[in-house]
Structures are given as C-alpha cells and as structure tokens.
Scaffold this motif. Structure first.
Motif, PDB file in Angstrom:
ATOM      1  N   PHE A  33       0.822  -1.217   0.000  1.00 43.39           N
ATOM      2  CA  PHE A  33       0.000   0.000   0.000  1.00 43.39           C
ATOM      3  C   PHE A  33       0.851   1.261   0.000  1.00 43.39           C
ATOM      4  O   PHE A  33       0.370   2.339  -0.362  1.00 43.39           O
ATOM      5  CB  PHE A  33      -0.939   0.018   1.208  1.00 43.39           C
ATOM      6  N   ALA A  34       2.111   1.157   0.410  1.00 44.79           N
ATOM      7  CA  ALA A  34       2.988   2.326   0.417  1.00 44.79           C
ATOM      8  C   ALA A  34       3.273   2.822  -0.994  1.00 44.79           C
ATOM      9  O   ALA A  34       3.749   3.955  -1.179  1.00 44.79           O
ATOM     10  CB  ALA A  34       4.296   2.001   1.130  1.00 44.79           C
ATOM     11  N   LYS A  35       2.981   2.011  -2.007  1.00 46.96           N
ATOM     12  CA  LYS A  35       3.207   2.397  -3.403  1.00 46.96           C
ATOM     13  C   LYS A  35       1.954   2.994  -4.045  1.00 46.96           C
ATOM     14  O   LYS A  35       2.003   3.426  -5.204  1.00 46.96           O
ATOM     15  CB  LYS A  35       3.660   1.176  -4.199  1.00 46.96           C
ATOM     16  N   ASN A  36       0.840   3.008  -3.330  1.00 47.55           N
ATOM     17  CA  ASN A  36      -0.432   3.489  -3.877  1.00 47.55           C
ATOM     18  C   ASN A  36      -0.625   4.949  -3.467  1.00 47.55           C
ATOM     19  O   ASN A  36      -1.117   5.250  -2.376  1.00 47.55           O
ATOM     20  CB  ASN A  36      -1.575   2.608  -3.369  1.00 47.55           C
ATOM     21  N   GLN A  37      -0.263   5.869  -4.350  1.00 49.03           N
ATOM     22  CA  GLN A  37      -0.261   7.289  -4.019  1.00 49.03           C
ATOM     23  C   GLN A  37      -1.640   7.790  -3.630  1.00 49.03           C
ATOM     24  O   GLN A  37      -1.799   8.529  -2.645  1.00 49.03           O
ATOM     25  CB  GLN A  37       0.274   8.098  -5.208  1.00 49.03           C
ATOM     26  N   LEU A  38      -2.669   7.429  -4.382  1.00 48.03           N
ATOM     27  CA  LEU A  38      -4.013   7.924  -4.088  1.00 48.03           C
ATOM     28  C   LEU A  38      -4.496   7.406  -2.742  1.00 48.03           C
ATOM     29  O   LEU A  38      -5.118   8.152  -1.966  1.00 48.03           O
ATOM     30  CB  LEU A  38      -4.985   7.514  -5.201  1.00 48.03           C
ATOM     31  N   LEU A  39      -4.216   6.153  -2.447  1.00 49.48           N
ATOM     32  CA  LEU A  39      -4.598   5.601  -1.149  1.00 49.48           C
ATOM     33  C   LEU A  39      -3.941   6.392  -0.018  1.00 49.48           C
ATOM     34  O   LEU A  39      -4.598   6.739   0.973  1.00 49.48           O
ATOM     35  CB  LEU A  39      -4.188   4.128  -1.088  1.00 49.48           C
ATOM     36  N   LEU A  40      -2.668   6.701  -0.158  1.00 50.42           N
ATOM     37  CA  LEU A  40      -1.960   7.444   0.884  1.00 50.42           C
ATOM     38  C   LEU A  40      -2.520   8.854   1.043  1.00 50.42           C
ATOM     39  O   LEU A  40      -2.645   9.370   2.162  1.00 50.42           O
ATOM     40  CB  LEU A  40      -0.471   7.500   0.556  1.00 50.42           C
ATOM     41  N   GLU A  41      -2.866   9.485  -0.082  1.00 50.32           N
ATOM     42  CA  GLU A  41      -3.440  10.836  -0.011  1.00 50.32           C
ATOM     43  C   GLU A  41      -4.795  10.815   0.695  1.00 50.32           C
ATOM     44  O   GLU A  41      -5.085  11.675   1.547  1.00 50.32           O
ATOM     45  CB  GLU A  41      -3.579  11.397  -1.423  1.00 50.32           C
ATOM     46  N   MET A  42      -5.636   9.842   0.349  1.00 49.64           N
ATOM     47  CA  MET A  42      -6.941   9.752   0.996  1.00 49.64           C
ATOM     48  C   MET A  42      -6.782   9.450   2.480  1.00 49.64           C
ATOM     49  O   MET A  42      -7.507  10.008   3.312  1.00 49.64           O
ATOM     50  CB  MET A  42      -7.760   8.632   0.328  1.00 49.64           C
ATOM     51  N   LEU A  43      -5.820   8.601   2.837  1.00 47.33           N
ATOM     52  CA  LEU A  43      -5.592   8.288   4.241  1.00 47.33           C
ATOM     53  C   LEU A  43      -5.164   9.529   5.013  1.00 47.33           C
ATOM     54  O   LEU A  43      -5.631   9.767   6.136  1.00 47.33           O
ATOM     55  CB  LEU A  43      -4.530   7.195   4.358  1.00 47.33           C
ATOM     56  N   ALA A  44      -4.287  10.334   4.429  1.00 50.15           N
ATOM     57  CA  ALA A  44      -3.841  11.561   5.101  1.00 50.15           C
ATOM     58  C   ALA A  44      -5.008  12.496   5.372  1.00 50.15           C
ATOM     59  O   ALA A  44      -5.107  13.107   6.446  1.00 50.15           O
ATOM     60  CB  ALA A  44      -2.784  12.255   4.241  1.00 50.15           C
ATOM     61  N   VAL A  45      -5.904  12.590   4.402  1.00 46.98           N
ATOM     62  CA  VAL A  45      -7.066  13.470   4.544  1.00 46.98           C
ATOM     63  C   VAL A  45      -8.066  12.888   5.537  1.00 46.98           C
ATOM     64  O   VAL A  45      -8.556  13.576   6.435  1.00 46.98           O
ATOM     65  CB  VAL A  45      -7.718  13.703   3.175  1.00 46.98           C
ATOM     66  N   ALA A  46      -8.394  11.608   5.380  1.00 45.71           N
ATOM     67  CA  ALA A  46      -9.417  10.987   6.220  1.00 45.71           C
ATOM     68  C   ALA A  46      -8.993  10.907   7.681  1.00 45.71           C
ATOM     69  O   ALA A  46      -9.811  11.064   8.586  1.00 45.71           O
ATOM     70  CB  ALA A  46      -9.748   9.598   5.692  1.00 45.71           C
ATOM     71  N   ALA A  47      -7.708  10.639   7.921  1.00 44.59           N
ATOM     72  CA  ALA A  47      -7.220  10.527   9.292  1.00 44.59           C
ATOM     73  C   ALA A  47      -6.717  11.844   9.853  1.00 44.59           C
ATOM     74  O   ALA A  47      -6.336  11.924  11.027  1.00 44.59           O
ATOM     75  CB  ALA A  47      -6.108   9.475   9.352  1.00 44.59           C
ATOM     76  N   LYS A  48      -6.669  12.881   9.000  1.00 44.45           N
ATOM     77  CA  LYS A  48      -6.175  14.196   9.400  1.00 44.45           C
ATOM     78  C   LYS A  48      -4.800  14.089  10.051  1.00 44.45           C
ATOM     79  O   LYS A  48      -4.539  14.614  11.138  1.00 44.45           O
ATOM     80  CB  LYS A  48      -7.174  14.873  10.348  1.00 44.45           C
ATOM     81  N   SER A  49      -3.919  13.381   9.355  1.00 40.27           N
ATOM     82  CA  SER A  49      -2.589  13.106   9.897  1.00 40.27           C
ATOM     83  C   SER A  49      -1.539  13.170   8.800  1.00 40.27           C
ATOM     84  O   SER A  49      -1.846  12.990   7.620  1.00 40.27           O
ATOM     85  CB  SER A  49      -2.553  11.704  10.521  1.00 40.27           C
ATOM     86  N   ASP A  50      -0.312  13.429   9.208  1.00 38.00           N
ATOM     87  CA  ASP A  50       0.799  13.270   8.283  1.00 38.00           C
ATOM     88  C   ASP A  50       0.983  11.789   7.993  1.00 38.00           C
ATOM     89  O   ASP A  50       0.990  10.962   8.911  1.00 38.00           O
ATOM     90  CB  ASP A  50       2.089  13.823   8.882  1.00 38.00           C
ATOM     91  N   VAL A  51       1.113  11.448   6.720  1.00 36.67           N
ATOM     92  CA  VAL A  51       1.318  10.065   6.311  1.00 36.67           C
ATOM     93  C   VAL A  51       2.697   9.948   5.659  1.00 36.67           C
ATOM     94  O   VAL A  51       3.055  10.764   4.800  1.00 36.67           O
ATOM     95  CB  VAL A  51       0.220   9.599   5.326  1.00 36.67           C
ATOM     96  N   TYR A  52       3.440   8.938   6.080  1.00 35.65           N
ATOM     97  CA  TYR A  52       4.760   8.669   5.531  1.00 35.65           C
ATOM     98  C   TYR A  52       4.758   7.304   4.864  1.00 35.65           C
ATOM     99  O   TYR A  52       4.236   6.342   5.418  1.00 35.65           O
ATOM    100  CB  TYR A  52       5.827   8.692   6.630  1.00 35.65           C
ATOM    101  N   ARG A  53       5.340   7.251   3.673  1.00 37.59           N
ATOM    102  CA  ARG A  53       5.519   5.960   3.034  1.00 37.59           C
ATOM    103  C   ARG A  53       6.903   5.441   3.419  1.00 37.59           C
ATOM    104  O   ARG A  53       7.891   6.172   3.380  1.00 37.59           O
ATOM    105  CB  ARG A  53       5.354   6.047   1.517  1.00 37.59           C
ATOM    106  N   SER A  54       6.949   4.185   3.822  1.00 37.75           N
ATOM    107  CA  SER A  54       8.220   3.577   4.199  1.00 37.75           C
ATOM    108  C   SER A  54       8.768   2.817   3.008  1.00 37.75           C
ATOM    109  O   SER A  54       8.086   1.994   2.410  1.00 37.75           O
ATOM    110  CB  SER A  54       8.016   2.618   5.376  1.00 37.75           C
TER     111      SER A  54
END
Length: 459
Positions: A387-408
């Motif tokens: 999932f760390a390679k799925n850019q849209l998923l990471l963007e939606m997660l950052a918005v939905a969780a209202k948090s900074d998201v880091y891909r490892s």
C-alpha cells in the motif's frame, strides 16, 4: 567482537527461512527457504519441526563456512506453543493453529477464558488462541499435561534447541493467546485456571540473550561455542521494531499485505471493541500496542478484479463527481461491519480501468482510517508494504485521518527486525520514511468524499 553477520531463523506460516543479515545496513546477504508443510498426524496436524531442524543446521553450517556467523536471532509466526518433556524433547507435536479441532470444546473453553478487557485478546477460531489449543490438547491426551515439563512459545522452541535454555517472550504471549494481561505485563487469570503456571517457561524480552550454543550444535555447525542466541520475537512485532526504535511516539504503523494491520504506538486512550477485530499486541519493549486489522490486500484483489493502469487525475474526477464508492454490505451498526463484504454505490466502474482502481484505493484508505480511529491513533502514520506504493490511497488516508502520512521504503521485514534484537538500534533510523503531500484543492475534494462515505456508513 564487532557483530556483523546475524543469522536469522525466520519461521513463517508458509515458509521456513534462514537469512544472513548484515548488521550495518540490515541487508540480507543470503537467504534459503523450505516450505512449512503441515504433516497430517497422528495425533493432529502439526509442523514438520524435524525437517526444519535439519534444514536449519545444514544452512547454519553452510552460511558460517562461507560468510561467518556472529549472532543468531529468531522470529516466527504467532499462535503456536511447544510442550516439552523433562528431557527437553517435544511431549507432543506442535499443533497447526488452523486446525479446527479446538472448536470441539469451544463452549467449555469459553467458560474459563478471561474477558477481552483483561487480555486484549479476541476469541478466534481453531487454535489461534493458544489457550484454546492447550485446553483441547490436554482434553485429547489426558496424560499430556503430566508429561509437559515446560511450555515455550514458538520462537523460544528454536532457542531451546540451540541453547538448552527455555523461555517465553512478551511479543508471542501478547499475540491473542488469552494467556497474557498486557495492562499488567503478566500472565492472565487463565494460567491459574488451567493449572499451568509452573509449566510456562520464564518470560523474557526478545532482546535478551538466552545463552551460547550447546556444545553439540557448535560442533555440528562449525560455529563458535560462544555464539550468542537471542530470545526471539513474534514476526509482526519484528516488522514493527525498526519503527519503535527509530520514531518518537505517538505514531501508528500500517503494515500491509494480504492483511492490513494497524498498530498504535503511544496513542490516545481508547476502549477497544473486539467486534471490530481490534486487539492488543505487545511490542518488543513490552508495551501494549492497540491494533486493528482487515484483509486489505485480499479486498483489493477481489474488488479490482484484476490488473489496472495507474489511476489518472481524470479517473479520480470521474469517481468523485459521480459519487461512486464502495460501501460495506452490512451496515446495521459499525460493530457488525465486515469490510470484505461490500457493494457499489453509483455506477460500478469497469474491471481493468483506472477509475475502478481509484475507487478501490479510496475505500481501502477510508477503512484504514476507521481502523486507526478504533485504536486511538494519534499524529503520524507510517505505511509499509504494497500500500505504500499506492499514491491515491496514501493521499486519501492523510485526509481521512487528518494526519501526516509517511511511506516507508527502507529495509524492513521480519528478518531485519529480528536482526535488530542484537543491538545497534541506530540502524533503525535508516528506514526511509517520505512524507506524502496532498494539494489543497485535492484535499478538499477528498474530504467531501470521505464525509459522504462516513454519512452513508453510519446511516
């Protein structure tokens, strides 16, 4: 002596593996594997530990002859325990936790198992709760309990084979066993109810050294008699360890694959709900880690229906404008939701299209955000795995969780995590974590989508 090469015994549910890890950068120098075939019995389906042992001894000998081994560490899957007799041999084969036998006495066992509030351990099928498998095994073989001198968790079975020292470890005991109270850091009330308190081997931290090699093992492998063997760790916690050592809490780690496992480190106090598949894991440092999980990788494959191109901005506009989304099929109440049972809202995109991939990515991100909310997540989110390679998923997660998201994208995994038990915690800093950025305009559109999805979810 500077420790450079760590041999990691890594017993997964699918494969048994020996990896030689370079301590300086956690890179795997060489890896060998064999299938973890389940033998049919009697007396019950069990793991081929004799085959694994021959494989491990031969591979340790070969690794040492070619590269040199300074340290041995161990990681294994959870939900397994070994019953040892007074000679240190197996009193019974190690039960395959997927076997349904323990379900035969489920009602009896449920009458003595501690509540979720005590253990943070949800009731699971088959032998996934070690307490359930022990209860069933003792019922199936009435003499087994008397023959059992020590009960060890699975990483420490291999440690005992190497060193002769018996132990259990906090991460394996904290893996939905019903035997551990993570709030108090000790055994649960089930241990006394089952009369096994004197049989459970001493509890150790994964980073403790069990001891040096037994003389006969040193002779057979060519390793130094003084080679230290570390206690060992549950595999999910091995993957978590680099982040625990390299990041300041609070934060959460999302480990992705077939299962998506969300783990909150130092988060907000929260009342966990076992109906949401939440539980408490125990980290290598012995601290509770509220966790939640769902079969995200499998959902992705089922929902997308096959391969698809990278979603384009136009694909996302199509999904958001037409309010197309996936929703759980059961929505009577949040605790009844099954994330892998879903329905399409709006016009279902065709299989093989970027639009369908976009819709699935948004769904998986929103479910992940729900999991995070259920375990008291606070502040940063680190996503590792596919999932760390799925850019849209990471963007939606950052918005939905209202948090900074880091891909490892650094060196992680069970073998490298287990290698960290041997020290050099600064190596954990090498795990590369890149912040995911979302444009303000895109964030607004994703926020609207998340709000609509949540309203429908709770309608």
């Amino acid at each position: 002596m500077t420790r450079r090469h760590i041999a990691v015994i890594d017993i997964g549910k699918t494969n048994a593996k020996l990896a030689l890890v370079n301590q300086a950068d956690l890179a795997e120098i060489v890896v060998v594997t064999r299938p973890n075939t389940v033998l049919p019995g009697p007396p019950w389906p069990h793991f081929d530990v004799d085959g694994h042992w021959r494989f491990l001894l031969n591979s340790l000998r070969d690794f040492h002859a070619e590269h040199g081994i300074d340290v041995i560490s161990i990681t294994t899957h959870g939900a397994s325990a070994a019953l040892l007799d007074q000679d240190g041999e197996l009193a019974a084969p190690i039960l395959d936790y997927e076997y349904s036998g323990p379900d035969e006495v489920a009602n009896e066992y449920d009458g003595i198992r501690p509540p979720f509030a005590e253990t943070g351990s949800p009731r699971l099928a088959g032998g996934l709760n070690i307490g359930a498998q022990l209860y069933w095994q003792f019922r199936m073989d009435p003499q087994l309990k008397d023959r059992t001198h020590h009960i060890v968790t699975y990483p420490q079975y291999w440690g005992a084979k190497l060193t002769g020292v018996t132990a259990t470890d906090v991460t394996s005991l904290g893996c939905h066993t019903d035997l551990w109270n993570p709030h108090q850091g000790g055994f649960s009330s089930l241990v006394d109810k089952m009369g096994i308190a004197e049989k459970l081997a001493p509890v150790r931290r994964p980073s403790d050294v069990l001891g040096p090699l037994l003389p006969q093992i040193a002779v057979e492998t060519g390793l130094s008699r003084d080679t230290p063997v570390y206690c060992g760790i549950h595999d999910s916690n091995a993957s978590l360890l680099p982040y625990v050592l390299g990041n300041e809490p609070p934060f959460s780690v999302i480990s992705t694959g077939t299962w998506v496992i969300a783990m909150s480190i130092g988060g907000k106090p929260v009342q966990l709900d076992p109906n949401l598949d939440t539980l408490i894991n125990v980290t290598a440092l012995g601290t509770p880690a509220p966790s939640a999980r769902f079969m995200g990788g499998r959902i992705h494959d089922i929902a997308t229906g096959g391969s698809y191109p990278e979603p384009t901005p136009e694909d996302l506009v199509t999904i958001l404008t037409n309010q197309i989304m996936l929703l759980p099929a059961s929505a009577d109440e949040i605790s009844a939701l099954k994330w892998d049972q879903f329905v399409w809202e709006g016009t279902e995109p065709e299989i093989g299209t970027g639009a369908r991939g976009a819709a699935v990515a948004l769904y998986l991100a929103l479910v992940t955000a729900e999991c995070l909310a259920s375990i008291g997540h606070d502040r940063a989110i680190i996503v590792e795995g596919p999932f760390a390679k799925n850019q849209l998923l990471l963007e939606m997660l950052a918005v939905a969780a209202k948090s900074d998201v880091y891909r490892s994208s650094g060196t992680t995994g069970t073998s490298s995590g287990a290698a960290l038990l041997a020290g050099h915690a600064e190596t954990a800093q090498q795990v590369n974590q890149r912040l995911v950025s979302v444009s303000e305009k895109k964030a607004v559109s994703l926020q609207d989508h998340a709000a609509r999805w949540r309203r429908k979810l709770r309608h």
